[in-house]
Scaffold this active site. Structure first.
Site, PDB file in Angstrom:
ATOM      1  N   ASP A  90       0.862  -1.176   0.000  1.00 18.01           N
ATOM      2  CA  ASP A  90       0.000   0.000   0.000  1.00 18.01           C
ATOM      3  C   ASP A  90       0.903   1.232   0.000  1.00 18.01           C
ATOM      4  O   ASP A  90       2.091   1.154   0.326  1.00 18.01           O
ATOM      5  CB  ASP A  90      -0.925  -0.051   1.230  1.00 18.01           C
ATOM      6  CG  ASP A  90      -2.016   0.998   1.166  1.00 18.01           C
ATOM      7  OD1 ASP A  90      -2.132   1.665   0.127  1.00 18.01           O
ATOM      8  OD2 ASP A  90      -2.741   1.152   2.163  1.00 18.01           O
ATOM      9  N   ASP A 125      -3.104   7.711  -3.945  1.00 19.07           N
ATOM     10  CA  ASP A 125      -4.312   8.440  -4.342  1.00 19.07           C
ATOM     11  C   ASP A 125      -4.804   9.264  -3.164  1.00 19.07           C
ATOM     12  O   ASP A 125      -4.179   9.291  -2.106  1.00 19.07           O
ATOM     13  CB  ASP A 125      -5.390   7.439  -4.790  1.00 19.07           C
ATOM     14  CG  ASP A 125      -5.739   6.449  -3.701  1.00 19.07           C
ATOM     15  OD1 ASP A 125      -4.937   6.274  -2.749  1.00 19.07           O
ATOM     16  OD2 ASP A 125      -6.820   5.831  -3.767  1.00 19.07           O
ATOM     17  N   ALA A 194     -11.264   3.863   0.373  1.00 21.75           N
ATOM     18  CA  ALA A 194     -11.927   4.732   1.354  1.00 21.75           C
ATOM     19  C   ALA A 194     -13.313   4.232   1.775  1.00 21.75           C
ATOM     20  O   ALA A 194     -14.240   5.016   1.956  1.00 21.75           O
ATOM     21  CB  ALA A 194     -12.004   6.167   0.834  1.00 21.75           C
ATOM     22  N   CYS A 277     -15.568 -22.925  17.717  1.00 23.68           N
ATOM     23  CA  CYS A 277     -14.635 -23.048  16.597  1.00 23.68           C
ATOM     24  C   CYS A 277     -13.731 -24.241  16.874  1.00 23.68           C
ATOM     25  O   CYS A 277     -13.516 -24.600  18.032  1.00 23.68           O
ATOM     26  CB  CYS A 277     -13.815 -21.759  16.509  1.00 23.68           C
ATOM     27  SG  CYS A 277     -12.477 -21.825  15.324  1.00 23.68           S
ATOM     28  N   CYS A 279     -10.514 -24.454  15.321  1.00 27.78           N
ATOM     29  CA  CYS A 279      -9.165 -24.176  14.813  1.00 27.78           C
ATOM     30  C   CYS A 279      -8.155 -24.630  15.876  1.00 27.78           C
ATOM     31  O   CYS A 279      -8.536 -24.993  16.989  1.00 27.78           O
ATOM     32  CB  CYS A 279      -9.007 -22.688  14.489  1.00 27.78           C
ATOM     33  SG  CYS A 279      -8.728 -21.634  15.917  1.00 27.78           S
ATOM     34  N   CYS A 282      -8.639 -22.879  19.312  1.00 29.94           N
ATOM     35  CA  CYS A 282      -9.876 -23.069  20.087  1.00 29.94           C
ATOM     36  C   CYS A 282     -10.118 -24.530  20.481  1.00 29.94           C
ATOM     37  O   CYS A 282     -10.856 -24.794  21.429  1.00 29.94           O
ATOM     38  CB  CYS A 282     -11.077 -22.574  19.277  1.00 29.94           C
ATOM     39  SG  CYS A 282     -10.911 -20.860  18.778  1.00 29.94           S
TER      40      CYS A 282
HETATM   41 ZN   LIG Z   1     -10.762 -20.787  16.522  1.00 29.93          ZN
END
Ligand SMILES: [Zn+2]
Length: 478
Positions: A90, A125, A194, A277, A279, A282
């Site tokens: 960026d 920009d 933006a 969750c 993952c 978790c």
């Molecule tokens: Zn998780």
């Protein structure tokens, strides 16, 4: 369409594509985790292991730190981050929007991005915020376009990609004109800029208008990056509008604030008794374990990113199987403001219908918003092609009477259809037993259209739900 982008599957205005960069190809829709070179909550090598295929970092921050700058100029941004996949940079426009001023010239920061080997560079920009006066939005857009033209002309990055951001505040016509100009100048990637203030304020209806206007100006061929979109709750909505790249600073920012992302919204860790969750963070922790862990912020960031990347895969799967509308409906029902976004999407149904491929899997009718699906619009626009004469019976699905020249079955939200088409899409849709007002409204509008198209036929309408109730439902819907 730029050479670096190919499209393989489409659903609504969304698509599965491939974006080619000097450091490899990325399947889209894709999420780019934001890496702050000063504060790395998760090392880029770990981001890759978690499934991130492309990263985004800020060239302005690198350029302002003598040590980072020297390293990046000597060895490149990939070595600086320790990541060998594609890296987008960026320009500092975000810092400009927050601090009002930055210490760099537009061409200087573009040259810097090229010199550190960025795969996708962004000219500096002017990020015009929402709701500014029209004269300001116009004046800033003129300057943005001037800088983009200059950048395009001067660009000598070889096979590296150059992005052309679209500005124009909350004025749909300015966004459209800006997108036209970006397309005309010929950029490899088109970020919609933006829009963070709209997302932070949950102004999803305005966001949909800005994105739709920009997409209509760009046409379907260009890959589009929705700058600053990092919440998994809105990926499907943005993808349905044709956004291909997202970037997430949210995974880290929310983690620092003790906030836990889910595809249906944000929770405060302190409010959770269970972690919904599986993952690797978790799976074998309780919320209390997480809250008291010395690495709490990094762990939360890992979870936040894991659910975000999983949602991107869910979006891809939905596009691939043609069920993106169903996913958008499920996600948008998690908050009234994002439901406003879905309804705004419905108001662009004609545009979406023009992009949406005809063949698809069975549609599911999940509520009044489903009555605005492209399939419903498409069926309605073609119903006048049904030619009828003599005695016509319109009856509930399954009724098979003798003595009529034509028997049409009736299925909200589509309305009447020749029974021979019952097993073909979209009339094989799964709909609830009890119809709602929006579905009946569309169905009756189509019945009216069909009757008007066949003035010589005599229609007998015999439906299970008392017509009075149906009429009331229609009135209520209006
Ligand atoms: Zn998780």
């Amino acid at each position: 369409m730029p050479d670096c982008f190919e499209i393989f599957n489409k659903d609504l205005a969304g698509r599965i594509g491939r974006l080619r960069t000097p450091h490899g190809s990325v399947e889209t829709p894709a999420l780019m985790p934001v890496v702050n070179p000063h504060l790395r909550l998760i090392e880029p090598a770990d981001l890759k292991k978690m499934g991130a295929e492309i990263l985004i970092t800020n060239s302005y921050i690198i350029s302002q730190d003598p040590e980072l700058r020297e390293f990046a100029e000597r060895k490149g941004v990939h070595r600086l981050l320790g990541f060998d996949g594609p890296v987008m940079t960026d320009s500092g426009a975000f810092q400009l929007s927050v601090y009002g001023d930055i210490e760099v010239l537009p061409l200087e920061i573009l040259d810097f991005q090229r010199s550190i080997g960025s795969d996708i560079s962004v000219p500096l920009d002017i990020p015009t915020p929402p709701d500014v006066s029209r004269p300001r939005a116009e004046a800033e857009l003129v300057e943005t376009v001037r800088r983009l033209s200059e950048a395009r002309e001067r660009w000598d990055g070889g096979d590296r990609l150059l992005a052309g951001p679209i500005q124009g505040s909350t004025y749909a016509d300015l966004r459209f004109a800006a997108a036209r100009k970006v397309r005309e100048l010929g950029f490899d990637l088109c970020p919609i800029g933006a829009v963070v203030p709209l997302m932070e304020a949950y102004r999803f209806r305005d966001l949909v208008e800005v994105v739709a206007a920009s997409k209509k100006g760009l046409g379907p061929g260009s890959p589009v990056h929705l700058f600053g979109a990092g919440h998994p709750m809105m990926f499907s909505l943005a993808a349905a509008l044709g956004c291909d790249l997202f970037d997430s600073a949210a995974y880290a920012l929310y983690a620092r604030a003790g906030r836990y992302l889910t595809p249906s919204g944000t929770r405060h860790l302190e409010d959770l008794r269970y972690l919904p969750c599986c993952c690797d963070v978790c799976r074998d922790r309780s919320p209390e374990d997480l809250a008291t862990d010395p690495d709490k912020t990094a762990l939360l960031a890992r979870h936040n990113l894991a659910v975000s990347l999983a949602e991107i895969r869910e979006v891809r799967q939905s596009i691939w199987e043609g069920s993106l509308w169903e996913l958008v409906e499920r996600r948008c029902k998690s908050h009234p403001r994002i439901l406003d976004g879905l309804r705004a999407l419905g108001s662009h149904a004609i545009w979406i219908e023009g992009l949406d491929p005809v063949s698809r899997s069975t549609c599911f009718y999940l509520g009044p918003e489903s009555a605005k699906r492209p399939e419903v619009l498409r069926y309605g626009s073609r119903i006048e092609r049904i030619e009828l004469s003599g005695r016509v019976l319109v009856a509930d699905r399954g009724v098979d009477e003798e003595g009529y020249d034509h028997v049409l079955w009736f299925l909200p939200p589509f309305g009447p259809y020749p029974k021979e088409l019952a097993e073909t899409a979209p009339l094989n849709s799964e709909v609830p037993e009890a119809s709602d007002g929006a579905g009946l409204y569309e169905a009756y509008a189509n019945l009216k259209r069909l009757m008007e198209a066949n003035p010589d036929a005599t229609f007998e309408v015999r439906l299970r739900d008392p017509p009075k109730l149906q009429k009331e439902a229609m009135e209520a819907e209006r």
